[in-house]
Structure formats: C-alpha cells, structure tokens
Design a protein around this motif. Structure first.
Motif, PDB file in Angstrom:
ATOM      1  N   GLN A 113      -9.743  -4.116 -11.629  1.00  0.00           N
ATOM      2  CA  GLN A 113      -8.984  -5.391 -11.367  1.00  0.00           C
ATOM      3  C   GLN A 113      -9.639  -5.635 -10.130  1.00  0.00           C
ATOM      4  OE1 GLN A 113      -5.380  -3.441 -12.289  1.00  0.00           O
ATOM      5  NE2 GLN A 113      -4.677  -5.217 -13.158  1.00  0.00           N
ATOM      6  N   VAL A 114      -9.362  -6.950  -9.705  1.00  0.00           N
ATOM      7  CA  VAL A 114     -10.007  -7.576  -8.407  1.00  0.00           C
ATOM      8  C   VAL A 114      -8.929  -8.125  -7.524  1.00  0.00           C
ATOM      9  CG1 VAL A 114     -11.734  -8.671  -7.247  1.00  0.00           C
ATOM     10  CG2 VAL A 114     -12.414  -8.113  -9.495  1.00  0.00           C
ATOM     11  N   ARG A 115      -8.813  -7.655  -6.281  1.00  0.00           N
ATOM     12  CA  ARG A 115      -7.990  -8.433  -5.325  1.00  0.00           C
ATOM     13  C   ARG A 115      -8.741  -9.160  -4.470  1.00  0.00           C
ATOM     14  NH1 ARG A 115      -5.076  -7.278  -1.628  1.00  0.00           N
ATOM     15  NH2 ARG A 115      -3.325  -8.134  -2.282  1.00  0.00           N
ATOM     16  N   GLY A 116      -8.702 -10.623  -4.507  1.00  0.00           N
ATOM     17  CA  GLY A 116      -9.469 -11.616  -3.719  1.00  0.00           C
ATOM     18  C   GLY A 116      -8.758 -11.554  -2.245  1.00  0.00           C
ATOM     19  N   HIS A 117      -9.580 -11.489  -1.148  1.00  0.00           N
ATOM     20  CA  HIS A 117      -9.279 -11.241   0.277  1.00  0.00           C
ATOM     21  C   HIS A 117     -10.359 -11.978   1.080  1.00  0.00           C
ATOM     22  CE1 HIS A 117      -7.523  -9.207   3.457  1.00  0.00           C
ATOM     23  NE2 HIS A 117      -8.766  -8.910   3.975  1.00  0.00           N
ATOM     24  N   THR A 118      -9.660 -13.160   1.760  1.00  0.00           N
ATOM     25  CA  THR A 118      -8.596 -13.603   1.862  1.00  0.00           C
ATOM     26  C   THR A 118      -8.831 -15.256   1.961  1.00  0.00           C
ATOM     27  OG1 THR A 118      -6.529 -13.651   3.084  1.00  0.00           O
ATOM     28  CG2 THR A 118      -8.359 -13.168   4.308  1.00  0.00           C
ATOM     29  N   LEU A 119      -8.103 -16.142   1.674  1.00  0.00           N
ATOM     30  CA  LEU A 119      -8.192 -17.658   1.843  1.00  0.00           C
ATOM     31  C   LEU A 119      -7.726 -18.336   3.048  1.00  0.00           C
ATOM     32  CD1 LEU A 119      -6.726 -18.318  -1.955  1.00  0.00           C
ATOM     33  CD2 LEU A 119      -9.042 -18.119  -0.987  1.00  0.00           C
ATOM     34  N   ASP A 166      -4.886 -12.354  -1.730  1.00  0.00           N
ATOM     35  CA  ASP A 166      -4.325 -12.432  -0.519  1.00  0.00           C
ATOM     36  C   ASP A 166      -4.453 -13.987   0.050  1.00  0.00           C
ATOM     37  OD1 ASP A 166      -3.512  -9.909  -0.372  1.00  0.00           O
ATOM     38  OD2 ASP A 166      -5.405  -9.161   0.534  1.00  0.00           O
ATOM     39  N   VAL A 167      -3.556 -14.721  -0.234  1.00  0.00           N
ATOM     40  CA  VAL A 167      -3.627 -16.285  -0.032  1.00  0.00           C
ATOM     41  C   VAL A 167      -3.381 -16.518   1.560  1.00  0.00           C
ATOM     42  CG1 VAL A 167      -2.631 -18.446  -0.432  1.00  0.00           C
ATOM     43  CG2 VAL A 167      -2.923 -16.703  -2.242  1.00  0.00           C
ATOM     44  N   LYS A 213      -2.845 -18.284 -13.294  1.00  0.00           N
ATOM     45  CA  LYS A 213      -2.512 -16.968 -13.600  1.00  0.00           C
ATOM     46  C   LYS A 213      -2.874 -15.903 -12.739  1.00  0.00           C
ATOM     47  CE  LYS A 213      -3.424 -17.933 -18.701  1.00  0.00           C
ATOM     48  NZ  LYS A 213      -4.105 -17.713 -19.650  1.00  0.00           N
ATOM     49  N   ALA A 214      -3.285 -16.321 -11.507  1.00  0.00           N
ATOM     50  CA  ALA A 214      -3.625 -15.231 -10.531  1.00  0.00           C
ATOM     51  C   ALA A 214      -2.437 -15.015  -9.673  1.00  0.00           C
ATOM     52  CB  ALA A 214      -4.669 -15.510  -9.542  1.00  0.00           C
ATOM     53  N   LEU A 215      -2.120 -13.543  -9.299  1.00  0.00           N
ATOM     54  CA  LEU A 215      -0.954 -13.421  -8.636  1.00  0.00           C
ATOM     55  C   LEU A 215      -1.234 -13.594  -7.182  1.00  0.00           C
ATOM     56  CD1 LEU A 215       0.132  -9.948 -10.109  1.00  0.00           C
ATOM     57  CD2 LEU A 215       1.127 -12.202 -10.493  1.00  0.00           C
ATOM     58  N   LEU A 216      -0.160 -14.503  -6.478  1.00  0.00           N
ATOM     59  CA  LEU A 216      -0.558 -14.879  -5.108  1.00  0.00           C
ATOM     60  C   LEU A 216       0.475 -14.224  -4.164  1.00  0.00           C
ATOM     61  CD1 LEU A 216      -0.802 -18.474  -5.800  1.00  0.00           C
ATOM     62  CD2 LEU A 216      -2.553 -17.072  -6.143  1.00  0.00           C
ATOM     63  N   PHE A 217      -0.349 -13.373  -3.115  1.00  0.00           N
ATOM     64  CA  PHE A 217       0.434 -12.456  -2.167  1.00  0.00           C
ATOM     65  C   PHE A 217       0.394 -13.149  -0.500  1.00  0.00           C
ATOM     66  CE2 PHE A 217       0.216  -9.682  -5.438  1.00  0.00           C
ATOM     67  CZ  PHE A 217       1.070  -8.665  -5.322  1.00  0.00           C
ATOM     68  N   TYR A 218       1.298 -12.800   0.078  1.00  0.00           N
ATOM     69  CA  TYR A 218       1.320 -12.907   1.584  1.00  0.00           C
ATOM     70  C   TYR A 218       0.871 -11.405   2.150  1.00  0.00           C
ATOM     71  CZ  TYR A 218       1.746 -13.027   6.106  1.00  0.00           C
ATOM     72  OH  TYR A 218       1.812 -12.958   7.818  1.00  0.00           O
ATOM     73  N   ASN A 219      -0.158 -11.229   2.843  1.00  0.00           N
ATOM     74  CA  ASN A 219      -0.751 -10.014   3.065  1.00  0.00           C
ATOM     75  C   ASN A 219      -0.358 -10.032   4.912  1.00  0.00           C
ATOM     76  OD1 ASN A 219      -1.945  -7.560   2.456  1.00  0.00           O
ATOM     77  ND2 ASN A 219      -3.710  -8.465   3.830  1.00  0.00           N
ATOM     78  N   ASP A 220      -0.204  -8.783   5.390  1.00  0.00           N
ATOM     79  CA  ASP A 220       0.107  -8.519   6.811  1.00  0.00           C
ATOM     80  C   ASP A 220       0.259  -7.182   7.157  1.00  0.00           C
ATOM     81  OD1 ASP A 220       0.497  -9.275   9.581  1.00  0.00           O
ATOM     82  OD2 ASP A 220       1.686 -10.856   9.105  1.00  0.00           O
ATOM     83  N   TYR A 221       0.244  -6.703   8.412  1.00  0.00           N
ATOM     84  CA  TYR A 221       0.347  -5.385   8.785  1.00  0.00           C
ATOM     85  C   TYR A 221       1.957  -5.303   9.582  1.00  0.00           C
ATOM     86  CZ  TYR A 221      -1.722  -7.155  13.302  1.00  0.00           C
ATOM     87  OH  TYR A 221      -1.831  -7.751  14.232  1.00  0.00           O
TER      88      TYR A 221
END
Length: 383
Positions: A113-119, A166-167, A213-221
């Motif tokens: 599977q692929v995680r798209g990073h980042t928009l 990672d939207v 259909k893609a899962l949309l995430f907020y991404n941070d540290y």
C-alpha cells in the motif's frame, strides 16, 4: 478483542528479549511467497497492521540490497520526497510524476500500500510559488486557486492507488514557536498566514472530492505527548474534533514519532493520546518513526553511550506497542530504511543511528525488537 491486544500480557517478556536476534488490505505473505514469514510485513499482516517505510526512489532498482529490504520487509511505502510539491511541479503548470509513479508501480508489483505525502506543507514548496507570494505577483486569491488545483491534480493523478494521504502537515505551533493562534495553529505557517485557518478544512474537502476512497490524515510531530505538557496533543485533538463535527472529511491523525533518546519518552501517554484520537472516530497511524541518539560521526553512526544504544530500540519498541494496543492504529512507518540514507545526521548535528538498519543495511537491535513485538502480538491467546 483483537489479537494485537494480547501484546499487553507479554510486554515484560518483550523487554527482556528485544535485543536477541531471533492495496487497501495489508499484503498477505501467502499471496507473495517471496516475502519471508518472519519479516516485519508478514508478522504485521497477521494483525492487520501495515508496517511501512519512507522510500528514496533513486535507490529503488539501482541498489539491490535496499530494494530487497523495501520489498520484503514492508507492506506500506511512503514517498520520502517524490510526492512533495517541489518535486511534482518544479515549474508552474509543468508536472513531473515520474519518480512518484515509479514508487506507486513498485508498490503495486510487490503487494504494498502507499501513503501519499504530502499535500499542504510549508516546506519543500516550488520556488516559483514562494517567490511569487513574496514579490506580490501571486495574490492571495490566486494562491488559494493554485493550492486547490495542486491538491486536485495530485490526488486525481493517483486516484485509487493511494491508501492514506497526509493531507495537511505540521500546521500547529510548538512550544518554541513565537506566534501560536488561540486554537493552537501556527500563525507563522506559510498557508495559515496567507490563507487563514479555514485552508485546513478546504484541503481535506478538495482531496476527498478528488478521491473519495482514500483515507485522509492530518500529520504532525510531538502530538502524542512528546512536548512534555501535552499541549500540542490537546490543540490537535480539539481541532480535528471540531473539523469532524463540521463534516470535514478527515479520516485519521498521523503521529510522526520522531524521538531523541536524550529527551526521554512517556510510552503510556503516547498510547493514551493515540487512543484519544481513535475515540473521536478517527484512524491513527505512526507515520515517520525514528529514534536518534548521539553518535561518533555521521558516517559510522555508532552511539557514544551504552545506555543510549539500549534506549534506541526500547523507544522504537514502545512506539510500536502503543500502536498495537490501539485498535484504530492501522499502520506503523519508519522514516527511512537504513542509517546511511537517513535525514537525521544532516538535520541534527552529532546525532544519528535512528532507523532499523545500520549504515551497512544490517538489521539492528531495533529491528529485532519490532520483530519480537509483532510475533507476540500475533501469538494465539492461551487459555
């Protein structure tokens, strides 16, 4: 109760043994006979947990050892740089999808599977965009439309082939940032400063329209307790809860998991915070895990103290177990394959040794720790 939750009963054993060697659904080793049964991806598949890595496209194919590790050990791949804006649109209106397409094709060939990073991110933007904003040739109205087009075009290009996006990435203030907004967003963030706080909801809506259909995430540290005060966690938690209440199509939160042994790590708080995101009805993922420590030099990356060498695999293991013990945690991704290709030495002077494989691509104690955790999590419960 999921099999992963059985890990709790064996946590003490894992701590003792950790240093001993021993695309919508996660890829099954049965469907990919070349994948070793004791690989991280195969063990993760038994728990329906994606095990991933960030990939340097330039090494795929040209570096056989690297390529084999990516193919055999990981069920999820993230483009380390190939999907960032400066990479896909170096000149305005001129797209270059070649590197990102190669990774997506590789993933398809290897059942990954692929995680798209980042928009939406303030870094690695094309110079034509930032220069235009700085000199006024790109107005705020134009900037919003440029962003909308970028998000729509990129998500559409990969429609049906990306598991998680990672939207929005790193738009919240840290404790050291000088201009936090009342809701915790960073007032100095490029996008917040120019387009306002509403831009975060907008990018999720645009991405959803382009690929429902893609899962949309907020991404941070530092959003799962690593800041000590838990303030950044609370700000992100409350903000994404508000977005959900408004009907914004956000599906998950990605905790990056960049740790440093000199600061310590509260594993219980980490797990509790992941669970709190999950309790909002969101999926969660550890998206960029690494654990750096002080090293002798950037070439050999040998830890300079024995306690630090022990702490590195321990903290990696605690992050994975935190994910395993949260039902909503669907993937765990290391930010890179091996120390020789890590971002850490060039960013944090004097540190390194952050990944699962050393500079020679040999598995480290951290690798065996994760392997052991995954074995314990998949083991049938005794009665």
């Amino acid at each position: 109760m999921k099999l992963r939750r059985q890990l709790a009963a064996a946590a003490a054993t894992a701590a003792v043994l950790m240093l001993v060697p021993s695309a919508v659904a996660t890829a099954s080793p049965d469907k990919h006979p070349k994948v070793p049964a004791d690989s991280l991806r195969a063990l993760g598949a038994q728990q329906k947990l994606g095990i991933g890595t960030a990939v340097d496209d330039a090494r795929l194919g040209s570096d056989r050892a690297y390529t084999d590790l990516v193919a055999n050990q990981f069920s999820v791949v993230t483009a380390e740089n190939a999907m960032k804006w400066e990479s896909v649109e170096p000149a305005r209106g001129s797209y270059d999808w070649a590197a990102a397409d190669r990774l997506v094709s590789f993933a398809g060939q290897h059942g990954q599977q692929v995680r798209g990073h980042t928009l939406l991110w303030h870094n690695q933007l094309p110079s034509w965009l930032t220069t235009g904003v700085d000199d006024g040739t790109v107005t705020k109205g134009q900037l919003r439309e440029i962003l909308r087009k970028h998000v729509t075009d990129e998500v559409t290009h990969f429609r049906g082939r990306i598991w998680q996006w990672d939207v929005a990435n790193e738009v919240f203030a840290n404790s050291w940032d000088p201009n936090p907004l009342p809701d915790g967003l960073n007032g100095d963030d490029f996008w917040i400063r120019n387009l306002g706080e509403g831009v975060v909801a907008d990018v999720f809506r645009w991405a959803h329209q382009a690929d429902p259909k893609a899962l949309l995430f907020y991404n941070d540290y530092n959003i799962s307790g690593q800041d000590g005060t838990n303030a950044k966690f609370r700000a992100v938690h409350d903000f994404v809860a508000k977005l959900r209440a408004q009907g914004v199509p956000i599906d998950g939160v990605g905790e990056q998991g960049h740790l440093d042994t000199q600061y310590g790590f509260d594993a219980q708080r980490f797990q509790a915070d992941l669970q709190s995101y999950g309790d909002l009805g969101l999926k969660v993922a550890v998206t960029e895990a690494d654990v750096r420590t002080f090293v002798n030099n950037s070439t050999e990356q040998v830890p300079t103290s024995q306690p630090a060498a022990f702490a590195q695999p321990f903290e990696f293991s605690e992050m994975l177990k935190g994910c395993q013990l949260v039902d909503q945690c669907i993937s765990f991704t290391a930010w890179g394959v091996y120390d020789g290709d890590s971002w850490i030495p060039g960013t944090f002077a004097g540190t390194g040794y952050g990944l699962l494989y050393d500079v020679d691509k040999a598995p480290k104690p951290a690798y065996y720790a994760l392997q052991q955790d995954l074995r314990l999590g998949a083991r049938p419960q005794k009665h």
